[in-house]
Each structure stands twice: as C-alpha cells, then as structure tokens.
Design an enzyme around this catalytic site. Structure first.
Site, PDB file in Angstrom:
ATOM      1  N   TYR A   1     -14.277 -17.523  68.980  1.00 20.98           N
ATOM      2  CA  TYR A   1     -14.947 -16.885  69.826  1.00 20.98           C
ATOM      3  C   TYR A   1     -16.107 -17.765  70.699  1.00 20.98           C
ATOM      4  O   TYR A   1     -16.756 -18.648  70.222  1.00 20.98           O
ATOM      5  CB  TYR A   1     -15.992 -15.839  69.259  1.00 20.98           C
ATOM      6  CG  TYR A   1     -16.940 -14.884  70.114  1.00 20.98           C
ATOM      7  CD1 TYR A   1     -16.423 -14.251  70.968  1.00 20.98           C
ATOM      8  CD2 TYR A   1     -18.534 -14.901  69.681  1.00 20.98           C
ATOM      9  CE1 TYR A   1     -17.019 -13.189  72.022  1.00 20.98           C
ATOM     10  CE2 TYR A   1     -18.849 -13.885  70.431  1.00 20.98           C
ATOM     11  CZ  TYR A   1     -18.294 -13.183  71.708  1.00 20.98           C
ATOM     12  OH  TYR A   1     -19.147 -12.279  72.396  1.00 20.98           O
TER      13      TYR A   1
ATOM     14  N   ASP B   1     -15.943 -15.312  60.619  1.00 23.92           N
ATOM     15  CA  ASP B   1     -16.098 -14.209  61.466  1.00 23.92           C
ATOM     16  C   ASP B   1     -14.787 -13.256  61.153  1.00 23.92           C
ATOM     17  O   ASP B   1     -13.809 -13.768  61.625  1.00 23.92           O
ATOM     18  CB  ASP B   1     -15.943 -14.907  63.005  1.00 23.92           C
ATOM     19  CG  ASP B   1     -16.177 -13.606  63.905  1.00 23.92           C
ATOM     20  OD1 ASP B   1     -16.080 -12.375  63.607  1.00 23.92           O
ATOM     21  OD2 ASP B   1     -16.522 -13.898  65.233  1.00 23.92           O
TER      22      ASP B   1
ATOM     23  N   LYS C   1     -18.368  -3.799  67.616  1.00 23.78           N
ATOM     24  CA  LYS C   1     -17.061  -3.281  67.676  1.00 23.78           C
ATOM     25  C   LYS C   1     -16.434  -2.172  66.761  1.00 23.78           C
ATOM     26  O   LYS C   1     -16.970  -1.079  67.136  1.00 23.78           O
ATOM     27  CB  LYS C   1     -16.365  -4.444  67.802  1.00 23.78           C
ATOM     28  CG  LYS C   1     -16.702  -5.421  68.925  1.00 23.78           C
ATOM     29  CD  LYS C   1     -15.858  -6.556  69.038  1.00 23.78           C
ATOM     30  CE  LYS C   1     -16.180  -7.533  70.275  1.00 23.78           C
ATOM     31  NZ  LYS C   1     -17.652  -7.954  70.458  1.00 23.78           N
TER      32      LYS C   1
END
Length: 408
Positions: free
Chosen positions: A117, A189, A214
């Site tokens: 990310y 992650d 999310k």
C-alpha cells in the site's frame, strides 16, 4: 450413566466462523442483559479510593487505556485472528505505523514487499528513514528466496497479499518460515482477505494488521485499524500502541463490532459478485488482463488456492490498449453504480484509475494499457455488468474520436 450425561462429557465442537463472528466481543459483565456491549465514551475514570487508584489492579484507569467498548472489539479481533492480543488504531495507516514501530529501531534494515500500500511506502521512506531505518523493497514473487536478502541487521519483513493495485500473491508461509529461522519478525497487511478468508498467524506470521475501515466496518462510515500479534510480539505491540497514544472513538468501535456480525455473509456476497464481474470482463475485447488471484488464469492462483479460503471484492483490470486518459475518464465519469472513490470494502461498488509507476521500485509492472481498480459491492452483479458495458462504449467512442471532440 445417562445418555445425556455421556454427551455432556464429550468434547465440544469448535464453533464455526459465523458463530464466532456473532458472539465474539460480547462480554456478559459489560453487556448485562443486552445483546450488544455499551457505547462508552470516556476519558476520566473515577476510583473509590486512593488505594484503588494507586494499586495498579484497576480494570479501567483512563479512557485512552481502554473502555468496555474497546475491550469488546479487541477481544473479538483477538479471537478472530487467533492472536495473543489486539489493539485498535484510528486508521489502517496508523495500524501499519504501530506494527512497524513495534519492532524497528535506528540502524535496522527492513524488507517491504514492492506491492505494498503506497502510504505504507511513504511512511517507510519518510518517518522510518528519519529514524535511521533502511527500507529495501523486494519482489513479491521471491518466496523462500527472501533469505538471500537478509542482512545481519534485518529486523523485519513486511508482506501484503495480494498486493496493492496489481494483486500479486506472495508465498506467505515460505517467507514467514525463512524470517523466523533467522529471528526476523514478519508483519502482514491482511486487509484484502481479512481473517474470514486468511489468518496470517496460522501461517507463521508474527503480527497481522487490518484497515478495519474497509471490510470490518463494511459501510464506508468509519475509520479504524487493528493490529494483532502472537504471544512473542504482543507485549511490544501493546506497549508501542499505548506509548503513541493510539485510540479511536467509541462510536467507530461500536460500528466495527456491528460490522463484524455480518462480515462472513457480506464477504461471501462480495466474492460471488466480484468473480461474476471479473469473468465477464475476461471476455471483453477492451480488457487485456484481469488481476484477480481467485481466477484460474491468474499467476498467483495456485498460492491463493493453497492458502486462502475465499476472495473479496477488490481486483484490477488492465485495458487491452493504451487508451488515452480522456477515454478512461469518460468511461469512469459516466458510471451509474460504481462510485469514484479511493477507499473500498463498503457495500457500494467503486472504480478508480490507478498509476502503478508511483507505487513500486524493485520490480516493473508490464501493462498493455491503463489500469483500473474495481471494488464490487453488494449490488446485483447484472446491474454492475450493464454499467461497465456502457462504460466500455464511452471508452471506445472517445478513443476513436479526435482529441478535441468531447461529445459522446
């Protein structure tokens, strides 16, 4: 002995995921007769006496240090992750920061997957660099070969699978095993899969994190991160989170707990709809590649099938030709059911144009045309397919028109 008595002595069946999602984080002493734990908005905690205040045995001492609401969410995440403990943070990026700062120090070498990310990369290239931590980015396909990248001062390896934007898989168990053999911490992650479809700690990872903003929240209305760790790393994660003053609001934590209750159902619908859309996209002439590890044609499919038990709604689409940016904009701007937004994991479908060039340095992503990232929400997939079909009509019409013509 009666038949009932014999049954009472038999080992109980371990509860299934859907059952645990419904019941985790519901402490009876906090909830009393109510189904849901209370929303406790608190800073000050009152004590009965100076002795109680100074005795060090109080369950709650200050709002930032824990409330019944945060305790319920942390307990639920610890259960779902199979961890020794969990903390909550104000965002997914804050969770990344806590995880990394729990293990690295000045002079350390950190290995980060090249498909991480982008805000994680930025944190490594700015804050950690100022701290004297050297970050090296590695090929997501390295597998057990990561051992060749270890140095005497390598402290941690950071993974994300599938990778951000381009969705490459990693051989998580191989990397975790190589790191553990050298006493190196592994961090992952796991926002894409969540513990519903993959539990990193079960595959040798030491610390796992989520942008709970999310899929845990699931409704695009909260900001939250979680970090969970095994027994060896849990004290460091807990101490670092507390020292950084990490905490989040009671209302967001309560919303996350509520989101957990339906996460199994929601993610299975995301998976079903996303695969239907992805397979339809594979047959479109405007599409060169669909980046989705659950597709049989994806290079990472074997790893996904071996380690994961499901897929979610986020994947990438590489167009078949170098369509001009104005054509891609026309395609996306006119979408009816796909919103244009950077987050994902909510009930709504989203689309963004993605620029991979800014997000990797150790490897090169080859693509015939522009990359579009899609999040397939909970709408009917037939409506989403019709929406994309209209989008492709705009894409090809604008691409074929002279650059100064804007009418479709």
């Amino acid at each position: 002995m009666s038949q009932n008595a014999e049954n009472d002595e038999m080992p109980r069946r371990a509860p299934a995921l859907a059952t645990r999602l419904s019941h985790a984080g519901r402490p009876q002493d906090a909830s009393l007769p109510f189904v849901n734990p209370p929303i406790v908005r608190a800073s000050t905690v009152l004590f009965e006496s100076v002795g109680a205040m100074q005795g060090g045995k109080a369950r709650y001492v200050y709002g930032r240090r824990g409330t019944p609401t945060s305790e319920a969410l942390c307990d639920a995440m610890t259960d779902l992750e199979g961890a020794a403990g969990s903390v909550v943070t104000p965002s997914g990026l804050a969770a990344i920061s806590v995880a990394l700062l729990s293990v690295v120090s000045a002079g350390d070498h950190l290995l980060v997957v090249d498909t991480a990310y982008h805000p994680c990369r930025h944190f490594c290239d700015t804050v950690l660099k100022r701290m004297g931590v050297e970050t090296e980015y590695y090929d997501p396909a390295v597998g057990a070969g990561i051992a060749a990248l270890f140095r005497p001062n390598t402290r941690a390896v950071y993974l994300e699978a599938p990778g951000s934007l381009t969705f490459e898989m990693q051989d998580v168990p191989a990397i975790a095993a190589a790191a553990r053999a050298r006493g190196i911490v592994s961090i992952m992650d796991n926002t894409w899969a969540t513990p519903v479809f993959f539990r990193p700690l079960d595959h040798g990872i030491d610390i796992t994190l989520l942008a709970a903003t999310k899929y845990v929240g699931g409704h695009s209305d909260l900001m939250l991160g979680t970090v969970s760790a095994n027994a060896a790393l849990w004290p460091a994660v807990k101490e670092t989170s507390g020292s950084l003053g990490m905490f989040t609001g009671a209302d967001d934590m309560f919303a996350a707990l509520r989101g957990l209750r339906t996460m199994d159902l929601r993610l299975r619908r995301h998976q079903e709809s996303a695969l239907a859309v992805a397979r339809w996209l594979q047959g479109r002439p405007e599409v060169g590649r669909v980046l989705h590890p659950a597709l049989e044609t994806d290079p990472g499919h074997a790893l996904w099938r071996r380690d994961f038990c499901g897929a979610t709604g986020l994947f990438g689409v590489v167009l078949a030709a170098p369509y001009p940016s104005r054509a891609v904009a026309a395609m996306l701007d006119g979408l009816r059911w796909f919103g244009l937004g950077y987050s994902w994991g909510g009930f709504e479908s989203l689309a963004i144009p993605a620029d991979v060039a800014l997000s990797r340095t150790a490897t090169r992503f080859e693509a015939a045309g522009p990359l579009i990232r899609l999040h397939v929400g909970l709408e009917d997939p037939a409506d989403l397919i019709a929406d994309l079909q209209d989008g492709f009509r705009r894409l090809t019409a604008v691409a074929a028109a002279p650059a100064d013509e804007t009418d479709l």
